[in-house]
Design a protein around this motif. Sequence first.
Motif, PDB file in Angstrom:
ATOM      1  N   GLU A   1     -32.476  35.914  41.533  1.00  0.00           N
ATOM      2  CA  GLU A   1     -32.695  36.756  42.933  1.00  0.00           C
ATOM      3  C   GLU A   1     -32.074  37.946  42.539  1.00  0.00           C
ATOM      4  OE1 GLU A   1     -34.214  35.874  45.329  1.00  0.00           O
ATOM      5  OE2 GLU A   1     -34.659  33.501  44.801  1.00  0.00           O
ATOM      6  N   ARG A   2     -30.743  38.136  42.009  1.00  0.00           N
ATOM      7  CA  ARG A   2     -30.419  39.310  41.542  1.00  0.00           C
ATOM      8  C   ARG A   2     -31.216  40.303  40.651  1.00  0.00           C
ATOM      9  NH1 ARG A   2     -28.780  42.738  42.155  1.00  0.00           N
ATOM     10  NH2 ARG A   2     -27.084  43.430  40.674  1.00  0.00           N
ATOM     11  N   TRP A   3     -32.163  39.540  39.684  1.00  0.00           N
ATOM     12  CA  TRP A   3     -33.042  40.184  38.883  1.00  0.00           C
ATOM     13  C   TRP A   3     -34.187  40.668  39.625  1.00  0.00           C
ATOM     14  CZ3 TRP A   3     -35.157  37.102  33.937  1.00  0.00           C
ATOM     15  CH2 TRP A   3     -36.239  37.691  33.243  1.00  0.00           C
ATOM     16  N   ALA A   4     -34.609  39.927  40.468  1.00  0.00           N
ATOM     17  CA  ALA A   4     -35.933  40.413  41.315  1.00  0.00           C
ATOM     18  C   ALA A   4     -35.387  41.481  42.225  1.00  0.00           C
ATOM     19  CB  ALA A   4     -36.295  39.313  42.030  1.00  0.00           C
ATOM     20  N   ASP A   5     -34.122  41.482  42.704  1.00  0.00           N
ATOM     21  CA  ASP A   5     -33.442  42.620  43.629  1.00  0.00           C
ATOM     22  C   ASP A   5     -33.613  43.821  42.891  1.00  0.00           C
ATOM     23  OD1 ASP A   5     -32.861  40.760  45.656  1.00  0.00           O
ATOM     24  OD2 ASP A   5     -30.811  40.719  45.366  1.00  0.00           O
ATOM     25  N   GLU A   6     -33.219  43.843  41.641  1.00  0.00           N
ATOM     26  CA  GLU A   6     -33.227  45.241  40.783  1.00  0.00           C
ATOM     27  C   GLU A   6     -34.601  45.629  40.445  1.00  0.00           C
ATOM     28  OE1 GLU A   6     -30.636  46.827  40.033  1.00  0.00           O
ATOM     29  OE2 GLU A   6     -29.087  45.313  40.923  1.00  0.00           O
ATOM     30  N   GLU A   7     -35.337  44.760  40.244  1.00  0.00           N
ATOM     31  CA  GLU A   7     -37.011  45.015  40.088  1.00  0.00           C
ATOM     32  C   GLU A   7     -37.407  45.874  41.250  1.00  0.00           C
ATOM     33  OE1 GLU A   7     -38.545  44.866  37.152  1.00  0.00           O
ATOM     34  OE2 GLU A   7     -37.002  44.324  36.091  1.00  0.00           O
ATOM     35  N   ALA A   8     -37.244  45.199  42.326  1.00  0.00           N
ATOM     36  CA  ALA A   8     -37.821  45.796  43.720  1.00  0.00           C
ATOM     37  C   ALA A   8     -36.918  47.101  43.972  1.00  0.00           C
ATOM     38  CB  ALA A   8     -37.376  44.821  44.742  1.00  0.00           C
ATOM     39  N   ALA A   9     -35.835  47.256  43.468  1.00  0.00           N
ATOM     40  CA  ALA A   9     -34.869  48.640  43.558  1.00  0.00           C
ATOM     41  C   ALA A   9     -35.879  49.597  42.567  1.00  0.00           C
ATOM     42  CB  ALA A   9     -33.663  48.454  43.130  1.00  0.00           C
ATOM     43  N   LEU A  10     -35.955  49.103  41.454  1.00  0.00           N
ATOM     44  CA  LEU A  10     -36.567  49.972  40.416  1.00  0.00           C
ATOM     45  C   LEU A  10     -38.053  50.589  40.866  1.00  0.00           C
ATOM     46  CD1 LEU A  10     -36.132  51.134  37.616  1.00  0.00           C
ATOM     47  CD2 LEU A  10     -37.568  49.134  36.642  1.00  0.00           C
ATOM     48  N   ALA A  11     -38.808  49.572  41.388  1.00  0.00           N
ATOM     49  CA  ALA A  11     -40.121  49.629  42.193  1.00  0.00           C
ATOM     50  C   ALA A  11     -40.216  50.667  43.302  1.00  0.00           C
ATOM     51  CB  ALA A  11     -41.078  48.519  42.376  1.00  0.00           C
ATOM     52  N   THR A  12     -39.083  50.565  44.001  1.00  0.00           N
ATOM     53  CA  THR A  12     -39.062  51.343  45.411  1.00  0.00           C
ATOM     54  C   THR A  12     -38.346  52.615  45.259  1.00  0.00           C
ATOM     55  OG1 THR A  12     -37.177  49.989  46.141  1.00  0.00           O
ATOM     56  CG2 THR A  12     -39.258  49.364  46.719  1.00  0.00           C
ATOM     57  N   GLY A  13     -37.535  52.526  44.154  1.00  0.00           N
ATOM     58  CA  GLY A  13     -36.568  53.641  43.907  1.00  0.00           C
ATOM     59  C   GLY A  13     -35.491  54.010  45.044  1.00  0.00           C
ATOM     60  N   ASP A  14     -35.181  52.876  45.862  1.00  0.00           N
ATOM     61  CA  ASP A  14     -34.122  53.010  46.728  1.00  0.00           C
ATOM     62  C   ASP A  14     -33.433  51.712  46.976  1.00  0.00           C
ATOM     63  OD1 ASP A  14     -32.654  53.480  49.036  1.00  0.00           O
ATOM     64  OD2 ASP A  14     -34.090  54.436  50.177  1.00  0.00           O
ATOM     65  N   ARG A  15     -32.201  51.681  46.153  1.00  0.00           N
ATOM     66  CA  ARG A  15     -31.322  50.509  46.230  1.00  0.00           C
ATOM     67  C   ARG A  15     -30.745  50.109  47.537  1.00  0.00           C
ATOM     68  NH1 ARG A  15     -29.561  48.974  41.190  1.00  0.00           N
ATOM     69  NH2 ARG A  15     -27.610  47.847  42.184  1.00  0.00           N
TER      70      ARG A  15
END
Length: 322
Positions: free
Chosen positions: A212-226
């Motif tokens: 889940e953390r891995w997917a969270d970081e990928e989503a943050a990378l894709a959107t550019g907004d943690r």
Amino acid sequence: MFCTVYVLLLLALPADWVAHPLTERLDPRSATWLLTATAATLAAASSAGLLLLALTGLLRTHTAAALGHWSLRVLRNGTPGTGLVSPLAGAALVTAAVATAGTLRCRVRAQRTAAREAARLPTRHGLSVAEDPSAEAFAVPGSTTSAGPGGRVVVSTGMLAALTPEEVSVLVAHERAHLHARHHWFVMTAQLAATANPLLRPLARHVSYTVERWADEEAALATGDRRRVARTIGKAALARQRTAVRTCAPHGVLRLTGPSATAGPVPRRVAALLAPPHRGVRAQPLVPALTTLLVATALLCCADAAHDVHRLLQLAHESTGY
């Protein structure tokens, strides 16, 4: 000679102690790979230990000695399978094998059923939309579609109503990250290891968290907004909790197959997203080093125990009279 057999059975005890700091100090991708490999190795090591104990009990019988032309005296002096140790080890091994096979069968069947059910759902902007008032969003691995490689992203109407379009895009990025990285294989491997050796259940829970953390970081990378990702995950989890009592049964099977954006300790995930991202494993080399040492110890113990059995059979064969 056979003390390493018992070491194999006890190696899983410190796994949770090593795994917890690993999930905090490594980037999620590295932690997931390391934890999954560790769980699989330790499960195989404990199974090997049980197999060797059961085998040495069989070697102490007159039938085995006669069939192999081995010295029964040498076999009994060189094996640890005394009393009820070997029968219990054999029973535990069979039980673990049956339970693991059953878990694998159920997971594969649920995944296939969920893929078929998800394929029947109407699509909207590349998403499979389930008519369900409960707020749900999850990845269903299976057939390749335009929604993502090797699976579909399923979102309930309840979740679509609870989030803004921008937040839905964040949630979809999270779920597609699960599909891209095939996180269900990591989770399944860890769960099978925990079924084979219940001492590894904490390790399986850590793997469920790190994917889940891995997917969270990928989503943050894709959107550019943690911060947006953190806010979306928190809001989605609250929406799911608020509407959980209204969950509809028809789509329940879908939730059995893949990770979900609202899974795991959400406050811990949100806090990690609000903190600076990990910069790699160099800053904390001790944790992966300890994990590697644990895995290496398991492999060496397996090799040593197998060598002991081979050497014992050689000695028993060379001895005269039994």
